[in-house]
Design an enzyme around this catalytic site. Structure first.
Site, PDB file in Angstrom:
ATOM      1  N   LEU A   7      -6.181   1.419  -0.423  1.00 37.15           N
ATOM      2  CA  LEU A   7      -5.064   0.523  -0.151  1.00 37.15           C
ATOM      3  C   LEU A   7      -5.543  -0.920  -0.210  1.00 37.15           C
ATOM      4  CD1 LEU A   7      -3.503   2.378   2.909  1.00 37.15           C
ATOM      5  CD2 LEU A   7      -2.768   2.499   0.522  1.00 37.15           C
ATOM      6  N   CYS A   8      -4.721  -1.764  -0.809  1.00 38.50           N
ATOM      7  CA  CYS A   8      -5.075  -3.172  -0.912  1.00 38.50           C
ATOM      8  C   CYS A   8      -3.796  -4.003  -0.894  1.00 38.50           C
ATOM      9  CB  CYS A   8      -5.877  -3.420  -2.180  1.00 38.50           C
ATOM     10  SG  CYS A   8      -4.966  -2.991  -3.664  1.00 38.50           S
ATOM     11  N   ALA A   9      -3.937  -5.276  -1.166  1.00 33.63           N
ATOM     12  CA  ALA A   9      -2.781  -6.164  -1.134  1.00 33.63           C
ATOM     13  C   ALA A   9      -1.813  -5.868  -2.280  1.00 33.63           C
ATOM     14  CB  ALA A   9      -3.223  -7.620  -1.156  1.00 33.63           C
ATOM     15  N   GLY A  11      -3.234  -4.279  -5.563  1.00 36.50           N
ATOM     16  CA  GLY A  11      -3.744  -3.203  -6.402  1.00 36.50           C
ATOM     17  C   GLY A  11      -4.555  -3.618  -7.606  1.00 36.50           C
ATOM     18  N   VAL A  39      -0.958  -1.659   0.557  1.00 28.51           N
ATOM     19  CA  VAL A  39      -1.088  -1.233   1.949  1.00 28.51           C
ATOM     20  C   VAL A  39       0.280  -0.933   2.566  1.00 28.51           C
ATOM     21  CG1 VAL A  39      -1.073  -3.530   3.014  1.00 28.51           C
ATOM     22  CG2 VAL A  39      -2.375  -1.685   4.080  1.00 28.51           C
TER      23      VAL A  39
END
Length: 100
Positions: A7-9, A11, A39
């Site tokens: 998960l990230c801001a 991608g 996320v």
């Protein structure tokens, strides 16, 4: 087969890490599916994951994501491994956490 969710801001940079992780996992014969998502989609994609990993830029969401994904380990990716796009280090950590 293990299901790994990153998960990230947004991608973008995490998708590069996913590619490196897949390449390393394949070279090791580690049977896994690895995907990256925002996320904000933690609950949706974490529900079926064996492990959820957070990019360093969203690590402040760790407690919230742990609440949303109570059935699997949730960890922040090591900052040095993320910065170096070291897929092998991340996969080794996944295997350690999952006991594989």
């Amino acid at each position: 087969m293990r299901k790994i969710v990153l998960l990230c801001a947004a991608g973008m940079s995490t998708s590069m890490l996913v590619t490196k992780m897949k390449k390393y996992a394949e070279s090791e014969g580690y049977d896994c599916e690895i995907d990256a998502h925002a996320v904000s989609e933690a609950k949706q994609y974490g529900a079926e994951a064996d492990i959820v990993l957070l990019g360093p830029q969203v690590r402040f969401n760790l407690a919230k994501v742990k609440e949303q994904c109570p059935n699997c380990p949730v960890e922040a990716i090591d900052m040095a491994a993320y910065g170096a796009m070291d897929g092998s280090k991340v996969i080794r950590r996944v295997k350690e956490v999952l006991g594989d």
